[in-house]
Design a protein around this motif. Structure first.
Motif, PDB file in Angstrom:
ATOM      1  N   LEU B 523      48.187  31.281 -23.707  1.00  0.00           N
ATOM      2  CA  LEU B 523      49.073  32.189 -22.970  1.00  0.00           C
ATOM      3  C   LEU B 523      48.378  33.499 -22.640  1.00  0.00           C
ATOM      4  O   LEU B 523      48.853  34.275 -21.840  1.00  0.00           O
ATOM      5  CB  LEU B 523      50.328  32.481 -23.802  1.00  0.00           C
ATOM      6  CG  LEU B 523      51.234  31.279 -24.041  1.00  0.00           C
ATOM      7  CD1 LEU B 523      52.355  31.647 -24.989  1.00  0.00           C
ATOM      8  CD2 LEU B 523      51.798  30.766 -22.725  1.00  0.00           C
ATOM      9  N   LYS B 524      47.265  33.751 -23.313  1.00  0.00           N
ATOM     10  CA  LYS B 524      46.666  35.076 -23.173  1.00  0.00           C
ATOM     11  C   LYS B 524      45.620  35.160 -22.071  1.00  0.00           C
ATOM     12  O   LYS B 524      44.812  36.048 -22.053  1.00  0.00           O
ATOM     13  CB  LYS B 524      46.058  35.504 -24.511  1.00  0.00           C
ATOM     14  CG  LYS B 524      47.098  35.480 -25.606  1.00  0.00           C
ATOM     15  CD  LYS B 524      47.098  36.738 -26.426  1.00  0.00           C
ATOM     16  CE  LYS B 524      48.393  36.890 -27.194  1.00  0.00           C
ATOM     17  NZ  LYS B 524      48.314  36.707 -28.594  1.00  0.00           N
ATOM     18  N   GLY B 525      45.606  34.209 -21.166  1.00  0.00           N
ATOM     19  CA  GLY B 525      44.706  34.304 -20.030  1.00  0.00           C
ATOM     20  C   GLY B 525      43.368  33.663 -20.304  1.00  0.00           C
ATOM     21  O   GLY B 525      43.028  33.391 -21.459  1.00  0.00           O
ATOM     22  N   SER B 526      42.614  33.428 -19.286  1.00  0.00           N
ATOM     23  CA  SER B 526      41.369  32.713 -19.488  1.00  0.00           C
ATOM     24  C   SER B 526      40.264  33.674 -19.897  1.00  0.00           C
ATOM     25  O   SER B 526      40.355  34.877 -19.699  1.00  0.00           O
ATOM     26  CB  SER B 526      40.982  31.968 -18.223  1.00  0.00           C
ATOM     27  OG  SER B 526      40.221  32.830 -17.409  1.00  0.00           O
ATOM     28  N   LEU B 527      39.242  33.081 -20.440  1.00  0.00           N
ATOM     29  CA  LEU B 527      38.133  33.838 -21.002  1.00  0.00           C
ATOM     30  C   LEU B 527      37.541  34.817 -19.996  1.00  0.00           C
ATOM     31  O   LEU B 527      37.245  35.954 -20.326  1.00  0.00           O
ATOM     32  CB  LEU B 527      37.061  32.842 -21.450  1.00  0.00           C
ATOM     33  CG  LEU B 527      35.876  33.377 -22.217  1.00  0.00           C
ATOM     34  CD1 LEU B 527      36.331  33.942 -23.534  1.00  0.00           C
ATOM     35  CD2 LEU B 527      34.878  32.265 -22.441  1.00  0.00           C
ATOM     36  N   SER B 528      37.388  34.368 -18.780  1.00  0.00           N
ATOM     37  CA  SER B 528      36.701  35.209 -17.811  1.00  0.00           C
ATOM     38  C   SER B 528      37.546  36.421 -17.422  1.00  0.00           C
ATOM     39  O   SER B 528      37.021  37.476 -17.144  1.00  0.00           O
ATOM     40  CB  SER B 528      36.369  34.379 -16.576  1.00  0.00           C
ATOM     41  OG  SER B 528      37.526  33.688 -16.161  1.00  0.00           O
ATOM     42  N   GLN B 529      38.877  36.245 -17.431  1.00  0.00           N
ATOM     43  CA  GLN B 529      39.722  37.350 -17.015  1.00  0.00           C
ATOM     44  C   GLN B 529      39.989  38.314 -18.159  1.00  0.00           C
ATOM     45  O   GLN B 529      40.114  39.497 -17.965  1.00  0.00           O
ATOM     46  CB  GLN B 529      41.083  36.836 -16.540  1.00  0.00           C
ATOM     47  CG  GLN B 529      40.998  36.014 -15.280  1.00  0.00           C
ATOM     48  CD  GLN B 529      42.273  35.238 -15.056  1.00  0.00           C
ATOM     49  OE1 GLN B 529      43.162  35.245 -15.897  1.00  0.00           O
ATOM     50  NE2 GLN B 529      42.340  34.568 -13.933  1.00  0.00           N
ATOM     51  N   ARG B 530      40.118  37.739 -19.357  1.00  0.00           N
ATOM     52  CA  ARG B 530      40.585  38.538 -20.464  1.00  0.00           C
ATOM     53  C   ARG B 530      39.549  39.584 -20.842  1.00  0.00           C
ATOM     54  O   ARG B 530      38.359  39.310 -20.934  1.00  0.00           O
ATOM     55  CB  ARG B 530      40.877  37.638 -21.661  1.00  0.00           C
ATOM     56  CG  ARG B 530      41.796  38.330 -22.627  1.00  0.00           C
ATOM     57  CD  ARG B 530      42.196  37.476 -23.805  1.00  0.00           C
ATOM     58  NE  ARG B 530      42.179  36.063 -23.618  1.00  0.00           N
ATOM     59  CZ  ARG B 530      41.320  35.268 -24.207  1.00  0.00           C
ATOM     60  NH1 ARG B 530      40.390  35.754 -24.951  1.00  0.00           N
ATOM     61  NH2 ARG B 530      41.386  33.972 -24.027  1.00  0.00           N
ATOM     62  N   LYS B 531      40.007  40.789 -21.057  1.00  0.00           N
ATOM     63  CA  LYS B 531      39.118  41.844 -21.516  1.00  0.00           C
ATOM     64  C   LYS B 531      39.830  42.483 -22.695  1.00  0.00           C
ATOM     65  O   LYS B 531      41.038  42.685 -22.638  1.00  0.00           O
ATOM     66  CB  LYS B 531      38.924  42.851 -20.388  1.00  0.00           C
ATOM     67  CG  LYS B 531      37.705  43.711 -20.562  1.00  0.00           C
ATOM     68  CD  LYS B 531      37.547  44.640 -19.381  1.00  0.00           C
ATOM     69  CE  LYS B 531      38.332  45.901 -19.585  1.00  0.00           C
ATOM     70  NZ  LYS B 531      38.300  46.811 -18.446  1.00  0.00           N
ATOM     71  N   VAL B 532      39.087  42.746 -23.725  1.00  0.00           N
ATOM     72  CA  VAL B 532      39.737  43.335 -24.882  1.00  0.00           C
ATOM     73  C   VAL B 532      40.254  44.714 -24.499  1.00  0.00           C
ATOM     74  O   VAL B 532      39.536  45.550 -23.983  1.00  0.00           O
ATOM     75  CB  VAL B 532      38.752  43.444 -26.053  1.00  0.00           C
ATOM     76  CG1 VAL B 532      39.391  44.189 -27.195  1.00  0.00           C
ATOM     77  CG2 VAL B 532      38.326  42.061 -26.501  1.00  0.00           C
ATOM     78  N   ASP B 533      41.517  44.934 -24.738  1.00  0.00           N
ATOM     79  CA  ASP B 533      42.170  46.140 -24.277  1.00  0.00           C
ATOM     80  C   ASP B 533      42.730  46.848 -25.506  1.00  0.00           C
ATOM     81  O   ASP B 533      43.728  46.438 -26.081  1.00  0.00           O
ATOM     82  CB  ASP B 533      43.255  45.709 -23.287  1.00  0.00           C
ATOM     83  CG  ASP B 533      44.270  46.801 -23.040  1.00  0.00           C
ATOM     84  OD1 ASP B 533      43.931  47.972 -23.237  1.00  0.00           O
ATOM     85  OD2 ASP B 533      45.400  46.463 -22.643  1.00  0.00           O
ATOM     86  N   ILE B 534      42.034  47.888 -25.926  1.00  0.00           N
ATOM     87  CA  ILE B 534      42.394  48.574 -27.160  1.00  0.00           C
ATOM     88  C   ILE B 534      43.805  49.134 -27.073  1.00  0.00           C
ATOM     89  O   ILE B 534      44.613  48.959 -27.973  1.00  0.00           O
ATOM     90  CB  ILE B 534      41.389  49.709 -27.462  1.00  0.00           C
ATOM     91  CG1 ILE B 534      40.015  49.107 -27.724  1.00  0.00           C
ATOM     92  CG2 ILE B 534      41.860  50.548 -28.640  1.00  0.00           C
ATOM     93  CD1 ILE B 534      38.956  50.119 -28.040  1.00  0.00           C
TER      94      ILE B 534
END
Ligand code: ZN
Ligand code: ZN
Ligand code: ZN
Lengths: 86, 861
Positions: B523-534
């Protein structure tokens, strides 16, 4: 002031109000001390206006109302002919 | 008869033999036995060998060649057992009950000598074996059909001899021998490593020399050669031991011994290089060490043993194997053999795993030091990419978190800072945030159970002064500022990437694409899109951005109400940043609050201008308008403000109403409503011996100003004069008593307290003109906290919750939440979030109305 109290610098806190009879605008139902739905800042930027009938509205609200009327506009509250208070 | 037992298969032949033949066989048999004995014992000369050959010939003639072989080998075996094996092992008897640290230097020589001896012994036995091979050969040479198999005879016999030899040694192997071997290789490798280290330092030193000196030393070339030849000698020495061990059939034992010595040395080296300093990368030096010590050693060893000689230029075989040994500078282009490549992979894997385990064990400390420790994190990242053991990190780190951080003793601030550092550090290891998700979960769960979490998060985000103790930003920067900068720099990097991208790079990127690891939540999006967002991860703890914004609004209100100089640059910047992240609409009310301050400043200036034009004379006891400034609020947009009645001294009251009148003149028809208990008052009191400055609340000021008229007040009269409850008065009066300005005594009338002004306070020991702030107790806050607001709104549900728990015994948070949603649908309907409910319930827990055990809420008994 007695010489005993040599200096006083008072920083006070107040709130402002339009001092209208009603709390909310009869057109938009928003508080007078807030602002009309089209404005972001209350106060000077979104003033109140009184009619000859003594009913008050947000200026922006009554202007919209007056412009929307095809013939002579009436006060939305008392249905009397709308005249801006002198 | 011995030979009957030895070869029963020949029994059938005996019956067909003539007496003469039997006679011949018996004689040859006896002669063979005698000659074997003297050959093996080494007492025979060439005539004995000749006689031996004829007996063999005769026996072979009668088909007894297997008897010849068997008996000869058994004789050799007996002789070897007696002379070879037992004397070989005897060398090591003295070390049987010693531990390896006490073997001492001499054991190296003992080992070499023993191996030399047994090699000579073996050579002797092989010579004997050649005699019998030769004898059997000369028989076969005369029978034409066996001619082709001539070499087979030799090979078979020698291989039987070798396995006999090594099994003899193996069955008599003393337990401590492998240990001795291991120790030997370990010592030798350490010696070798020391030589390489010396070379290294010399090289570095020579790098520092100027050109002249370098040239001079080049002419000599003594130092390098010396180190180099010592290295060669050492390898030759070790190589000889390995070769001798191989020749007695200890090939795998030798290999195990030097392999385990290499791994042990490597492990020690990794530990030594890694240490407790996380600020420098060590992976490079480890790899370099693997290259210069163990691999170079193995290369030299294997080529000495003739196992692998494959360099860029194919070895002609004329040069000695050692000549191919690579120089420390690695200037030659060398194609390593397959064996060396395999060794390299094994050693690197081992080193990566060792370093990874070391770093994982200290990950908690490393993260505390982050970003100073980013080198250690980068090393760990590379190790994990190689070993793929990320789950080890997750498990170990979670357990250290639970043990060291998520405990009652740790402050919410500390936990949050470690959480943010963890996000930053793990983001470097795992940009997709897959493992961070797993590691962050227990921290988030824990923080959600703490009452002050939201407040701490908002403070950390927006407040520069208390904020990032260990952040990378400038001191005084809020976390929000820092995140903003990170974003900007990341965007810049992205731009550069695009700029340099060519088709080839695009192809590489595309081929590197991998599906999400299974650990990731789909559910948290694909690897390429996801960026760790503090920021997102912090909001996730709070539950929603609305709650965060709400909490910030309360903090902002508190800050703005305490401003007396209208200086709000920091707050404007913070609200701008929050707008970027949470949208303009969410920050609308905060913006109006800021705007109020800007307007107040302008209005204040205009009022001052207007009154200076009128130039009215000030009467006695009147204060100039210059003594008053004000903050004017658009109350509808501020959080609820605690408005309490307060009677101000006449001159102040007059000043306020004048100010309000002028406001009305300027802003007709708008009017001012004073919130008299709010604000800040600076006072300077003149005593007989000194002046003192105070910064206090209006209530404190009103109290002390009453003493201008009268030096002494009873608490009842004073409370009435300033219009506040007597309890509130007593609390505030304490401030002046503690400063030594007022003195408390018990009055004559019905035990009411009497407060008297202290006109000379020489005895109080206070510093002159010290600026003191009135006690900022919780009860004196002017803004209702989000908690208080929520508490007020939630109170109607309290009875309902208590009733539910009485009926059901215990309930989990979600069940309480769902039940409230289901039943409280009207007047007022339940519209709180799970996090709000949780915060309310934890309030009830701290009030000891409820208990929270194993994830369930229950009534406190
Ligand atoms: Zn309106
Ligand atoms: Zn408007
Ligand atoms: Zn009207």
């Amino acid at each position: 002031m007695s010489p005993w109290l040599r200096k006083t610098e008072w920083h006070a806190v107040a709130s402002w109000t339009w001092d209208a009879q009603d709390e909310t605008c009869g057109i938009c139902r928003m508080p007078f001390d807030g602002c009309c739905p089209d404005c972001k800042l209350p106060g000077d930027d979104c003033p109140l206006i009184w009619g000859a009938c003594n009913h008050s509205f947000h200026l922006h609200c009554i202007l919209k109302w007056v412009n929307s009327q095809t013939s002579q506009a009436h006060c939305p509250m008392c249905r009397r002919e709308w005249q801006f208070k002198e | 008869m011995e030979f009957l037992g030895a070869s029963e298969c020949n029994l059938g032949i005996l019956e067909t033999l003539s007496d003469d033949t039997i006679q011949e066989i018996t004689e040859s048999y006896d002669g063979f036995f005698t000659t074997v004995e003297s050959i093996v014992a080494g007492t025979g000369d060439s005539s004995v060998e000749k006689e031996f050959a004829s007996h063999v010939y005769s026996l072979c003639k009668h088909g007894l060649d297997s008897l010849v072989r068997d008996h000869f080998l058994r004789s050799l075996e007996q002789a070897f057992e007696k002379r070879g094996a037992s004397s070989f092992w005897h060398h090591f008897d003295a070390y049987s009950d010693k531990n390896h640290p006490s073997y001492g230097e001499e054991i190296k020589e003992v080992l070499c000598k023993a191996l030399e001896e047994i090699s000579i012994e073996k050579q002797y036995h092989e010579k004997c074996l050649s005699v019998v091979v030769h004898a059997l050969q000369s028989f076969k040479d005369q029978s034409p059909e066996a001619r082709l198999n001539s070499d087979v005879e030799r090979v078979q016999l020698f291989s039987r001899f070798r396995s006999m030899l090594s099994s003899t040694l193996m069955t008599t192997l003393p337990q401590h021998f492998p240990e001795i071997l291991h120790w030997y290789f370990k010592e030798k490798l350490e010696e070798l490593s020391a030589i390489m280290d010396e070379d290294d330092t010399q090289e570095r030193e020579s790098d520092c020399m100027d050109l002249d000196e370098k040239l001079r030393s080049k002419n000599g070339e003594m130092d390098v050669d010396e180190g180099f030849s010592r290295h060669d000698d050492l390898v030759k020495n070790i190589g000889k031991v390995v070769r001798d061990l191989r020749s007695i059939g200890f090939t795998s034992m030798a290999e195990n011994a030097y392999a385990s010595a290499i791994f042990l040395l490597l492990k020690a080296k990794v530990h030594e290089l890694a240490g407790d300093d996380y600020r420098t990368s060590v992976l490079g030096s480890i790899k370099e060490w693997i290259q210069t010590v163990p691999l170079q050693f193995l290369n030299a060893l294997l080529s000495y043993l003739g196992d692998s000689v494959s360099y860029g230029t194919t070895s002609s075989g004329l040069t000695s194997p050692l000549a191919c040994c690579p120089t420390p500078s690695f200037s030659k282009v060398v194609t390593p053999s397959e064996g060396i490549v395999r060794w390299k992979l094994r050693l690197e894997y081992f080193a990566y795993e060792t370093l990874q385990d070391l770093r994982i064990a200290k990950l908690f400390e490393i993260i505390v030091d982050y970003p100073e420790s980013s080198s250690a994190i980068e090393d760990l990242k590379q190790c994990l990419e190689y070993t793929g053991q990320h789950s080890k990190l997750v498990e170990s780190f979670i357990s250290s978190l639970k043990y060291r951080l998520l405990t009652a003793g740790a402050s919410t601030n500390d936990i949050l800072h470690q959480y943010v550092s963890t996000i930053k550090a793990l983001r470097a290891i795992d940009p997709a945030g897959v493992f961070l998700e797993a590691v962050g979960e227990p921290i988030r769960d824990y923080l959600r159970g703490r009452k002050d979490t939201i407040k701490c998060i908002v403070t950390m985000l927006t407040d520069g002064s208390g904020g990032n103790a260990n952040g990378s930003g400038n001191p005084g920067d809020s976390l929000l500022e820092e995140l903003m900068r990170d974003d900007e720099s990341q965007e810049n990097v992205g731009f550069d990437d695009d700029f340099h991208t060519d088709d080839k790079q695009a192809w590489i990127n595309a081929s590197r694409w991998e599906p999400d690891p299974v650990e990731a939540d789909p559910l948290k999006g694909s690897l390429s899109q996801r960026k760790v967002d503090i920021l997102g991860m912090l909001v996730d703890i709070i539950g929603s951005k609305e709650q965060l914004v709400n909490e910030y609004r309360v903090m902002l209100a508190e800050k703005l109400l305490n401003k007396i100089d209208y200086d709000i640059d920091t707050e404007i910047r913070t609200v701008e940043l929050l707008k970027i992240h949470f949208g303009e609409a969410s920050m609308q009310r905060c913006e109006i609050m800021l705007n109020d301050l800007i307007d107040s400043k302008r209005v204040n200036t205009n009022i001052k201008k207007a009154s200076s034009q009128t130039g009215a004379e000030l009467g006695e006891n009147e204060l100039s308008v210059d003594n008053l400034t004000s903050t004017i609020l658009s109350t509808n947009f501020w959080p609820p403000i605690q408005d309490e009645p307060l009677e101000l001294p006449g001159p102040i009251d007059k000043l306020l109403s004048d100010y309000a009148n002028r406001y009305h003149e300027i802003k007709t028809p708008r009017k001012l409503l004073w919130k008299k208990n709010l604000g800040t008052v600076k006072l300077e009191l003149q005593f007989e011996d000194r002046a003192m400055q105070f910064t206090v609340s209006p209530t404190h000021a009103a109290i002390i100003m009453q003493f201008q008229e009268k030096k002494s007040w009873t608490s009842i009269d004073l409370a009435a004069a300033i219009g506040i409850p007597i309890e509130a008065l007593n609390r505030r009066v304490n401030f002046w008593i503690s400063k030594g300005v007022l003195r408390e005594s018990t009055g004559t009338v019905s035990n009411a307290n009497v407060y008297t002004l202290v006109e000379s306070i020489t005895d109080s020991g206070k510093n002159e003109s010290e600026e003191l702030l009135a006690g900022d107790e919780e009860s004196e806050r002017s803004i209702a906290s989000v908690e208080d607001q929520l508490r007020k709104e939630m109170t109607i549900y309290e009875k309902f919750i208590m009733g539910m728990l009485t009926n059901f015994g215990n309930m989990a948070l979600e069940r309480i939440h769902n039940t409230l949603k289901m039943f409280c649908v009207a007047d007022p309907s339940y519209d709180k979030s799970l996090q709000q409910l949780q915060s309310f319930l934890s309030g009830l827990v701290s009030e000891e109305k409820l208990e929270f055990r194993e994830g369930m809420y229950l009534l406190k008994k």
